[in-house]
Design a protein around this motif. Structure first.
Motif, PDB file in Angstrom:
ATOM      1  N   PRO A   1     -78.968 -81.423  50.251  1.00 31.20           N
ATOM      2  CA  PRO A   1     -78.784 -82.880  50.236  1.00 31.20           C
ATOM      3  C   PRO A   1     -77.624 -83.328  49.349  1.00 31.20           C
ATOM      4  CG  PRO A   1     -81.029 -82.267  49.539  1.00 31.20           C
ATOM      5  CD  PRO A   1     -80.323 -81.012  49.897  1.00 31.20           C
ATOM      6  N   ARG A   2     -77.346 -82.586  48.273  1.00 32.65           N
ATOM      7  CA  ARG A   2     -76.337 -83.084  47.334  1.00 32.65           C
ATOM      8  C   ARG A   2     -74.933 -83.130  47.928  1.00 32.65           C
ATOM      9  NH1 ARG A   2     -75.204 -77.822  43.534  1.00 32.65           N
ATOM     10  NH2 ARG A   2     -75.782 -76.346  45.153  1.00 32.65           N
ATOM     11  N   SER A   3     -74.680 -82.366  49.007  1.00 33.02           N
ATOM     12  CA  SER A   3     -73.339 -82.405  49.604  1.00 33.02           C
ATOM     13  C   SER A   3     -73.256 -83.360  50.787  1.00 33.02           C
ATOM     14  CB  SER A   3     -72.932 -81.002  50.067  1.00 33.02           C
ATOM     15  OG  SER A   3     -72.807 -80.140  48.966  1.00 33.02           O
ATOM     16  N   THR A   4     -74.345 -84.080  51.055  1.00 32.12           N
ATOM     17  CA  THR A   4     -74.375 -84.888  52.277  1.00 32.12           C
ATOM     18  C   THR A   4     -74.875 -86.303  52.000  1.00 32.12           C
ATOM     19  OG1 THR A   4     -76.641 -84.193  52.715  1.00 32.12           O
ATOM     20  CG2 THR A   4     -74.899 -82.879  53.708  1.00 32.12           C
ATOM     21  N   ARG A   5     -74.785 -87.142  53.019  1.00 30.47           N
ATOM     22  CA  ARG A   5     -75.405 -88.470  52.955  1.00 30.47           C
ATOM     23  C   ARG A   5     -76.340 -88.568  54.145  1.00 30.47           C
ATOM     24  NH1 ARG A   5     -69.740 -90.797  53.242  1.00 30.47           N
ATOM     25  NH2 ARG A   5     -70.695 -92.635  54.159  1.00 30.47           N
ATOM     26  N   ARG A   6     -77.424 -89.293  53.986  1.00 31.19           N
ATOM     27  CA  ARG A   6     -78.327 -89.432  55.130  1.00 31.19           C
ATOM     28  C   ARG A   6     -77.734 -90.440  56.094  1.00 31.19           C
ATOM     29  NH1 ARG A   6     -84.428 -89.423  52.640  1.00 31.19           N
ATOM     30  NH2 ARG A   6     -84.261 -87.447  51.540  1.00 31.19           N
ATOM     31  N   ARG A   7     -76.960 -89.931  57.030  1.00 32.02           N
ATOM     32  CA  ARG A   7     -76.269 -90.825  57.953  1.00 32.02           C
ATOM     33  C   ARG A   7     -76.648 -90.499  59.392  1.00 32.02           C
ATOM     34  NH1 ARG A   7     -70.956 -89.889  56.508  1.00 32.02           N
ATOM     35  NH2 ARG A   7     -70.798 -88.642  58.380  1.00 32.02           N
ATOM     36  N   PHE A   8     -76.824 -91.514  60.184  1.00 31.74           N
ATOM     37  CA  PHE A   8     -77.352 -91.323  61.535  1.00 31.74           C
ATOM     38  C   PHE A   8     -76.636 -92.210  62.543  1.00 31.74           C
ATOM     39  CE2 PHE A   8     -80.604 -90.841  58.335  1.00 31.74           C
ATOM     40  CZ  PHE A   8     -81.164 -89.620  58.646  1.00 31.74           C
ATOM     41  N   ASP A   9     -76.865 -91.913  63.813  1.00 36.78           N
ATOM     42  CA  ASP A   9     -76.534 -92.861  64.876  1.00 36.78           C
ATOM     43  C   ASP A   9     -77.839 -93.527  65.272  1.00 36.78           C
ATOM     44  OD1 ASP A   9     -73.906 -92.396  65.026  1.00 36.78           O
ATOM     45  OD2 ASP A   9     -73.957 -91.216  66.870  1.00 36.78           O
ATOM     46  N   LEU A  10     -77.804 -94.841  65.377  1.00 38.97           N
ATOM     47  CA  LEU A  10     -79.002 -95.566  65.781  1.00 38.97           C
ATOM     48  C   LEU A  10     -78.958 -95.722  67.299  1.00 38.97           C
ATOM     49  CD1 LEU A  10     -81.365 -97.056  64.332  1.00 38.97           C
ATOM     50  CD2 LEU A  10     -80.026 -99.127  64.535  1.00 38.97           C
ATOM     51  N   LEU A  11     -79.957 -95.181  67.984  1.00 41.33           N
ATOM     52  CA  LEU A  11     -79.965 -95.233  69.448  1.00 41.33           C
ATOM     53  C   LEU A  11     -81.192 -95.993  69.911  1.00 41.33           C
ATOM     54  CD1 LEU A  11     -79.415 -91.407  70.041  1.00 41.33           C
ATOM     55  CD2 LEU A  11     -77.638 -93.143  69.948  1.00 41.33           C
ATOM     56  N   SER A  12     -80.980 -97.034  70.695  1.00 45.00           N
ATOM     57  CA  SER A  12     -82.167 -97.724  71.202  1.00 45.00           C
ATOM     58  C   SER A  12     -82.468 -97.211  72.600  1.00 45.00           C
ATOM     59  CB  SER A  12     -81.947 -99.225  71.202  1.00 45.00           C
ATOM     60  OG  SER A  12     -80.733 -99.506  71.847  1.00 45.00           O
ATOM     61  N   GLY A  13     -83.643 -97.565  73.081  1.00 48.84           N
ATOM     62  CA  GLY A  13     -83.981 -97.189  74.453  1.00 48.84           C
ATOM     63  C   GLY A  13     -84.443 -95.759  74.602  1.00 48.84           C
ATOM     64  N   GLY A  14     -85.094 -95.229  73.600  1.00 44.20           N
ATOM     65  CA  GLY A  14     -85.713 -93.909  73.752  1.00 44.20           C
ATOM     66  C   GLY A  14     -87.004 -94.051  74.541  1.00 44.20           C
ATOM     67  N   PRO A  15     -87.750 -92.958  74.699  1.00 45.09           N
ATOM     68  CA  PRO A  15     -89.022 -93.033  75.408  1.00 45.09           C
ATOM     69  C   PRO A  15     -89.914 -94.127  74.799  1.00 45.09           C
ATOM     70  CG  PRO A  15     -88.440 -90.769  74.944  1.00 45.09           C
ATOM     71  CD  PRO A  15     -87.419 -91.612  74.269  1.00 45.09           C
ATOM     72  N   SER A  16     -90.631 -94.834  75.652  1.00 49.77           N
ATOM     73  CA  SER A  16     -91.504 -95.938  75.225  1.00 49.77           C
ATOM     74  C   SER A  16     -90.739 -97.036  74.524  1.00 49.77           C
ATOM     75  CB  SER A  16     -92.563 -95.465  74.222  1.00 49.77           C
ATOM     76  OG  SER A  16     -93.511 -94.732  74.861  1.00 49.77           O
ATOM     77  N   GLY A  17     -89.443 -97.123  74.759  1.00 46.72           N
ATOM     78  CA  GLY A  17     -88.651 -98.128  74.078  1.00 46.72           C
ATOM     79  C   GLY A  17     -88.487 -97.780  72.608  1.00 46.72           C
TER      80      GLY A  17
END
Ligand code: NCD
Length: 641
Positions: free
Chosen positions: A372-388
């Motif tokens: 974790p110390r070499s990274t940041r918790r970064r993501f792509d936010l995707l809508s519309g997965g299963p069950s919305g």
């Protein structure tokens, strides 16, 4: 500054440009474009071809190479972080070539390096420069990549060369047929990305056509812009099956891309089972007379010696192209750097929690988890997965998982994510007010309080639920042709509990064991597995010719079921798949029809139907409740008022 971390970092035009440079590699070298430049190779995992061809390419361009012969003998062994190593080595070299066993590790280093970083293979994620060599080989042999059909075989789950390759093939408009060793199918996150970004759809084909020569497993056909819709039928009908088989038997196979079993990435004890091979039988088949055989190498015993002698075995040529292609790539990256072009795309979906704690990637081999110390918790936010569902895809390893709890940074309130909150959450995200938590504990530790919801109404009680399950079990038996083939698969987590109850009913009735398993549609490891730990050492559940009943608690949009079906068809060819749900809420985004329904409860988007089961809730009896969600805005107004 330009890195090459994923094959997605290069456009098709840039790849074509690199290939043109590679075509004139001898001339490239003569100009010595890398004079005075130093490349550092940092390989935390074994390598022959990739490392030596990179080093050779740099020498041929007139540059110099520094290396650490064994990263275990570097400061990494003393606990130096990837970030520090990257920073330090950047001041010794003009480009870094890195291979690491963690998914996303090379990206983590790139974020701390001051010079371009090239990914020479990270965990089971990607290996983009191998893909450049593969595409270059295909182009040399076949003229053009568009329209080709490439069969990828072997360990498609852990093989990073495969992941980069299928994305690239999709981008260049090739068809992909997958022939995976049992339990080593393409990961679901890779398939979903193919669908989301390249419009590829997947059709399962019972292709004796292929399986005869290579392996026992079934084939999957991935192709652009041909909606097969097959995954939407819960009952595989014969006509559809024939249509797909015909479609595939008419195909011209241009290449077989074989891979080795990636034993080093598997849990101990899970490396058994048969593995596809290519040998004399393949070579004798008339329809493969122009099918080339490729392999990133090293091979173990997937290719028999006969293939080496045949003109179609082109893997040594493929390895030899490593030098001209990497010369071209280095030249291209130096040009880019000198032109000082910044092509870094701004990603509109990028998400980082505004809070100290944020969601964590669920892939245990992801660098955000391992370091974790070499990274940041970064993501792509995707809508519309299963069950919305709202999904987060990790920016380092691309594994995706579902958002559990959302909160608003300003109001400091949180709630479970629900499809009815989609617009509110989008709004918070835009205003940078969106906090995402993995658990209630995490939200409360940060001082968040829950939003309120409306009053609950019980719509099914314990005995009704029990009766419904009993009735469904009886219907399942009535429709079943051979109880020995029956397999009850629950969709994790509530579907799994219900599947076990259905199986228990069936066992009482049939006085024999009924096989039961679960599907984890957000899993990053085995998506279909046995539920009981008593079966830990048993081989994976076989789906071939089974009569499957898929079980879930509630059906609404139908997307969860669609994902589950795609996982099933990827893993094997069942005889039939039927669907049992306790509650059908009506409304469907995809045309899936449950075969067995406990109770129909038409309900609106604002309403929430929750199945509470004793396995999951402490001190609770089984019940199904319905309540309205109070929108966070209303809740705020209420508090103020
Ligand atoms: C591959 C790798 O390391 O990912 N080899 C290579 O780079 N040519 C494939 C493998 O190790 O099987």
């Amino acid at each position: 500054m330009r890195n090459l971390l994923s094959i997605a970092d290069l456009t098709n035009d840039e790849i074509e440009h690199i290939f043109e440079l590679a075509d004139s590699a001898p001339k490239l070298g003569a100009d010595n474009p890398a004079t005075g430049q130093i490349m550092a190779t940092l390989f935390y995992e074994p390598s022959t071809r990739t490392r030596l061809s990179f080093e050779s390419a740099m020498h041929r361009l007139g540059g110099a190479v520094i290396t650490c012969p064994d990263m275990k003998a570097s400061s990494a062994a003393k606990g130096e972080s990837l970030a520090d190593t990257a920073k330090v080595v950047s001041s010794y070299a003009d480009v870094l070539v890195v291979r690491h066993y963690w998914d996303g590790a090379v990206q983590a280093m790139a974020e701390h390096a001051d010079v371009p970083v090239i990914n020479a293979g990270d965990g089971s994620r990607e290996h983009p420069t191998q893909t450049l060599c593969d595409l270059y080989t295909l182009r040399k042999e076949k003229g053009e990549i568009r329209g080709l059909t490439v069969v990828v075989c072997g360990d498609l789950k852990n093989g990073r060369t495969i992941h980069s390759l299928v994305f690239a093939l999709a981008r260049f408009g090739a068809n992909v047929v997958t022939l995976a060793a049992n339990g080593m199918e393409l990961p679901q996150y890779v398939l979903e990305r193919l669908e989301r970004e390249y419009g590829y759809s997947l059709a399962p084909v019972a292709s004796d056509d292929l399986t005869g020569v290579v392996t026992e497993t079934d084939a999957l056909y991935l192709t652009p812009k041909q909606p097969h819709q097959l995954a939407l039928f819960t009952q595989l009908d014969a006509a559809m099956q024939t249509r797909l088989s015909t479609m595939v038997s008419g195909l011209r196979y241009d290449a077989f891309y074989m891979t080795r079993k990636q034993k080093e990435r598997m849990k101990e004890g899970t490396t058994g089972g048969s593995y596809p091979t290519i040998g004399p039988k393949f070579l004798k088949e008339e329809r493969f007379k122009d099918t080339v055989v490729m392999h990133p190498l090293p091979r173990v015993d997937e290719l028999s010696p006969e293939v080496d002698k045949d003109r179609r075995g082109i893997y040594f040529k493929q390895a030899a192209y490593g030098v001209p292609v990497r010369m071209a790539l280095l030249k291209f990256l130096f040009e880019q750097r000198d032109a000082k072009k910044t092509t870094a795309k701004k990603n509109a979906n990028s998400y980082e929690s505004p809070e100290r704690l944020g969601p964590q990637c669920t892939n245990g081999n992801c660098v955000t988890v391992t370091e974790p110390r070499s990274t940041r918790r970064r993501f792509d936010l995707l809508s519309g997965g299963p069950s919305g569902a709202l999904l987060l895809a990790c920016s380092y390893c691309n594994h995706r998982f579902r958002v559990q709890f959302v909160g608003n940074v300003r109001s400091k309130h949180y709630c479970g994510y629900d499809i009815a909150l989609a617009d509110t959450v989008k709004d918070w995200f835009k205003k940078k007010e969106l906090a995402i938590f993995d658990s209630i504990k995490e939200a409360e530790e940060l001082g968040y309080e829950p939003y309120k919801s409306g009053p609950q109404r019980i719509i099914m009680d314990e005995s009704e639920i029990q009766n419904a399950l009993r009735e469904m079990s009886q219907e399942i038996l009535r429709d079943c042709q051979d109880p020995d083939r029956l397999l009850i698969l629950g969709i994790r987590t509530k579907g799994s509990y219900l599947a076990q109850r259905v199986a228990a009913e069936l066992e009482v009735d049939q006085k024999r064991r009924i096989e039961v398993g679960e599907i984890d549609i957000y899993g990053s490891a085995d998506e279909i597995r046995r539920i009981s730990s008593a079966y830990e050492d048993s081989p994976p559940i076989s789906l071939k010719d089974r009569e499957i009943t898929l079980v879930d608690d509630v059906i609404y949009t139908g997307r969860t079921v669609k994902s589950a079906l795609s996982i099933i068809f990827k893993a094997g060819r069942p005889q039939s798949v039927r669907l049992a749900v306790l509650i059908d809420r009506g409304h469907r985004e995809v045309p899936v029809k449950p075969t067995y329904v406990g109770k129909h409860i038409p309900s609106s988007e604002r309403e929430r139907v929750r199945v509470k089961l004793r396995e999951a809730e402490r001190d609770e009896k089984d019940k199904v409740v319905i309540y309205s969600l109070i929108s966070p805005a209303e809740a705020r107004a209420e508090r103020v008022g």
